[in-house]
Motif scaffolding. Structure first.
Motif, PDB file in Angstrom:
ATOM      1  N   MET A 157     -13.490 -22.845  28.546  1.00 29.36           N
ATOM      2  CA  MET A 157     -14.781 -23.349  28.082  1.00 29.36           C
ATOM      3  C   MET A 157     -14.679 -24.233  26.856  1.00 29.36           C
ATOM      4  SD  MET A 157     -17.180 -20.039  28.795  1.00 29.36           S
ATOM      5  CE  MET A 157     -16.969 -19.129  30.327  1.00 29.36           C
ATOM      6  N   SER A 158     -13.494 -24.588  26.474  1.00 31.47           N
ATOM      7  CA  SER A 158     -13.316 -25.455  25.313  1.00 31.47           C
ATOM      8  C   SER A 158     -14.073 -26.765  25.503  1.00 31.47           C
ATOM      9  CB  SER A 158     -11.823 -25.746  25.108  1.00 31.47           C
ATOM     10  OG  SER A 158     -11.642 -26.595  23.998  1.00 31.47           O
ATOM     11  N   GLY A 159     -14.869 -27.128  24.521  1.00 27.36           N
ATOM     12  CA  GLY A 159     -15.635 -28.357  24.574  1.00 27.36           C
ATOM     13  C   GLY A 159     -16.989 -28.227  25.252  1.00 27.36           C
ATOM     14  N   LYS A 160     -17.250 -27.099  25.901  1.00 24.63           N
ATOM     15  CA  LYS A 160     -18.520 -26.907  26.579  1.00 24.63           C
ATOM     16  C   LYS A 160     -19.512 -26.178  25.662  1.00 24.63           C
ATOM     17  CE  LYS A 160     -16.368 -26.602  31.150  1.00 24.63           C
ATOM     18  NZ  LYS A 160     -16.843 -27.918  31.616  1.00 24.63           N
ATOM     19  N   LYS A 161     -20.792 -26.405  25.911  1.00 24.09           N
ATOM     20  CA  LYS A 161     -21.811 -25.629  25.197  1.00 24.09           C
ATOM     21  C   LYS A 161     -21.998 -24.315  25.943  1.00 24.09           C
ATOM     22  CE  LYS A 161     -26.304 -26.785  25.061  1.00 24.09           C
ATOM     23  NZ  LYS A 161     -27.535 -27.464  24.608  1.00 24.09           N
ATOM     24  N   VAL A 162     -21.896 -23.208  25.219  1.00 23.48           N
ATOM     25  CA  VAL A 162     -22.022 -21.889  25.824  1.00 23.48           C
ATOM     26  C   VAL A 162     -23.210 -21.165  25.201  1.00 23.48           C
ATOM     27  CG1 VAL A 162     -20.922 -19.650  26.213  1.00 23.48           C
ATOM     28  CG2 VAL A 162     -19.552 -21.746  26.315  1.00 23.48           C
ATOM     29  N   ALA A 163     -24.139 -20.737  26.042  1.00 23.30           N
ATOM     30  CA  ALA A 163     -25.319 -20.000  25.601  1.00 23.30           C
ATOM     31  C   ALA A 163     -25.174 -18.553  26.084  1.00 23.30           C
ATOM     32  CB  ALA A 163     -26.585 -20.633  26.171  1.00 23.30           C
ATOM     33  N   PRO A 164     -24.810 -17.628  25.193  1.00 28.62           N
ATOM     34  CA  PRO A 164     -24.532 -16.249  25.610  1.00 28.62           C
ATOM     35  C   PRO A 164     -25.802 -15.395  25.667  1.00 28.62           C
ATOM     36  CG  PRO A 164     -23.314 -16.910  23.612  1.00 28.62           C
ATOM     37  CD  PRO A 164     -24.462 -17.842  23.787  1.00 28.62           C
ATOM     38  N   PHE A 165     -25.843 -14.503  26.644  1.00 24.84           N
ATOM     39  CA  PHE A 165     -26.934 -13.523  26.700  1.00 24.84           C
ATOM     40  C   PHE A 165     -26.362 -12.174  27.118  1.00 24.84           C
ATOM     41  CE2 PHE A 165     -26.785 -15.719  30.771  1.00 24.84           C
ATOM     42  CZ  PHE A 165     -26.998 -14.744  31.747  1.00 24.84           C
ATOM     43  N   PHE A 166     -26.903 -11.124  26.503  1.00 22.90           N
ATOM     44  CA  PHE A 166     -26.372  -9.777  26.687  1.00 22.90           C
ATOM     45  C   PHE A 166     -27.498  -8.789  26.968  1.00 22.90           C
ATOM     46  CE2 PHE A 166     -24.156 -11.832  22.996  1.00 22.90           C
ATOM     47  CZ  PHE A 166     -23.032 -12.264  23.691  1.00 22.90           C
ATOM     48  N   THR A 167     -27.152  -7.709  27.647  1.00 27.67           N
ATOM     49  CA  THR A 167     -28.064  -6.568  27.784  1.00 27.67           C
ATOM     50  C   THR A 167     -27.349  -5.334  27.252  1.00 27.67           C
ATOM     51  OG1 THR A 167     -27.303  -6.110  30.057  1.00 27.67           O
ATOM     52  CG2 THR A 167     -29.231  -7.541  29.797  1.00 27.67           C
ATOM     53  N   HIS A 168     -28.115  -4.351  26.855  1.00 30.94           N
ATOM     54  CA  HIS A 168     -27.498  -3.164  26.263  1.00 30.94           C
ATOM     55  C   HIS A 168     -28.364  -1.939  26.509  1.00 30.94           C
ATOM     56  CE1 HIS A 168     -30.315  -2.734  22.835  1.00 30.94           C
ATOM     57  NE2 HIS A 168     -30.458  -4.040  22.984  1.00 30.94           N
ATOM     58  N   GLY A 169     -27.763  -0.771  26.338  1.00 35.90           N
ATOM     59  CA  GLY A 169     -28.478   0.480  26.530  1.00 35.90           C
ATOM     60  C   GLY A 169     -28.825   1.170  25.239  1.00 35.90           C
ATOM     61  N   GLY A 170     -28.832   0.422  24.146  1.00 33.50           N
ATOM     62  CA  GLY A 170     -29.168   0.980  22.841  1.00 33.50           C
ATOM     63  C   GLY A 170     -28.210   0.572  21.742  1.00 33.50           C
ATOM     64  N   GLY A 171     -27.074  -0.009  22.120  1.00 37.77           N
ATOM     65  CA  GLY A 171     -26.060  -0.379  21.133  1.00 37.77           C
ATOM     66  C   GLY A 171     -26.242  -1.749  20.523  1.00 37.77           C
ATOM     67  N   GLY A 172     -27.164  -2.541  21.053  1.00 31.47           N
ATOM     68  CA  GLY A 172     -27.352  -3.884  20.527  1.00 31.47           C
ATOM     69  C   GLY A 172     -26.195  -4.791  20.887  1.00 31.47           C
ATOM     70  N   VAL A 173     -25.942  -5.776  20.057  1.00 23.90           N
ATOM     71  CA  VAL A 173     -24.931  -6.784  20.381  1.00 23.90           C
ATOM     72  C   VAL A 173     -23.516  -6.315  20.057  1.00 23.90           C
ATOM     73  CG1 VAL A 173     -25.082  -7.965  18.156  1.00 23.90           C
ATOM     74  CG2 VAL A 173     -24.371  -9.251  20.170  1.00 23.90           C
ATOM     75  N   GLN A 174     -23.348  -5.520  18.993  1.00 22.05           N
ATOM     76  CA  GLN A 174     -22.036  -5.037  18.549  1.00 22.05           C
ATOM     77  C   GLN A 174     -20.999  -6.185  18.562  1.00 22.05           C
ATOM     78  OE1 GLN A 174     -22.287  -1.295  21.087  1.00 22.05           O
ATOM     79  NE2 GLN A 174     -21.443  -0.451  19.193  1.00 22.05           N
ATOM     80  N   ARG A 175     -19.898  -6.061  19.335  1.00 19.12           N
ATOM     81  CA  ARG A 175     -18.857  -7.096  19.316  1.00 19.12           C
ATOM     82  C   ARG A 175     -18.980  -8.085  20.474  1.00 19.12           C
ATOM     83  NH1 ARG A 175     -16.093  -2.596  19.689  1.00 19.12           N
ATOM     84  NH2 ARG A 175     -14.859  -3.400  21.434  1.00 19.12           N
ATOM     85  N   CYS A 176     -20.080  -8.009  21.207  1.00 18.65           N
ATOM     86  CA  CYS A 176     -20.216  -8.891  22.375  1.00 18.65           C
ATOM     87  C   CYS A 176     -20.071 -10.367  22.000  1.00 18.65           C
ATOM     88  CB  CYS A 176     -21.565  -8.655  23.055  1.00 18.65           C
ATOM     89  SG  CYS A 176     -21.667  -7.115  23.975  1.00 18.65           S
ATOM     90  N   MET A 177     -20.691 -10.772  20.895  1.00 15.66           N
ATOM     91  CA  MET A 177     -20.641 -12.169  20.487  1.00 15.66           C
ATOM     92  C   MET A 177     -19.318 -12.513  19.813  1.00 15.66           C
ATOM     93  SD  MET A 177     -22.329 -14.939  20.677  1.00 15.66           S
ATOM     94  CE  MET A 177     -21.765 -16.557  20.175  1.00 15.66           C
TER      95      MET A 177
END
Length: 211
Positions: free
Chosen positions: A152-172
């Motif tokens: 994905m080098s050079g591409k625009k990446v729009a991340p989205f996550f779901t969770h069961g209560g832990g929030g984003v933590q290390r996903c990003m």
């Protein structure tokens, strides 16, 4: 009932049983050897290039329970482009505790499970909407396989996550470390319980990703 009628009825029953048994076997084989998931293109004319100043978009996601899939499909509905599911070659168990244990073992081992997802021309995409659930504080390992396979080098990446209560933590942070050279937008993080009813929040986030 005479002997001839009995034999005829017995023959029909045995043939029916054989057909049913073969049908079940064929179903199981088809499930195990399912073809690679294909990139689904938007049916709207020019939709794959009508967002972000004509740049081509791909929505890629991994989903086990269906929550991330619901978010991905809503994003695809709003931004157009193409959509593909990241599918492990060996499916995870439908039993929650079994999948949780396997996911933890894969993460601790730094595993890269094979995926059946194939994208013929990944280079054509300028913007990648990439989504997955928070598993043990980070990404499911099939997503790591996807990132290692499709650079994905050079591409625009729009991340989205779901969770069961832990929030984003290390996903990003783990995504940024693995997909080096990508240009990241702000991320979207939704609880699994609200994932299927977050159209407004998704819309607000999508607008930010298009700046």
């Amino acid at each position: 009932m005479n002997r001839r009628d009995f034999l005829k009825l017995a023959g029909v029953s045995l043939l029916s049983l054989a057909a049913l048994t073969m049908g079940c076997g064929s179903f199981n084989a088809a499930k195990a050897d399912a073809p690679a998931p294909k990139v689904k293109q938007s049916t709207s004319e020019g939709a794959s290039q009508n967002m972000n100043n004509g740049k081509k978009i791909l929505v890629a996601y991994f989903s086990w329970s269906g929550n991330t899939k619901a978010v991905a499909e809503e994003i695809h509905k709003q931004v157009g482009g193409d959509i593909v599911e990241i599918v492990p070659a060996t499916p995870y168990s439908e039993t929650y505790s079994v999948t949780v244990a396997k996911a933890k073992a894969e993460q601790e081992a730094g595993a890269r499970p094979a995926i059946s997802t194939k994208i013929a021309d990944f280079e054509q995409y300028d913007t990648i909407y990439l989504g997955y659930p928070n598993w043990w504080g980070s990404m499911p390992m099939p997503v790591a396989t996807f990132i290692d396979t499709y650079k994905m080098s050079g591409k625009k990446v729009a991340p989205f996550f779901t969770h069961g209560g832990g929030g984003v933590q290390r996903c990003m942070s783990d995504l940024e470390a693995r997909a080096q050279g990508a240009k990241f937008t702000d991320y979207l993080c939704l609880s699994g319980s609200s994932a299927k009813n977050s159209q407004g929040e998704i819309t607000s986030w999508v607008k930010k990703t298009q700046n």
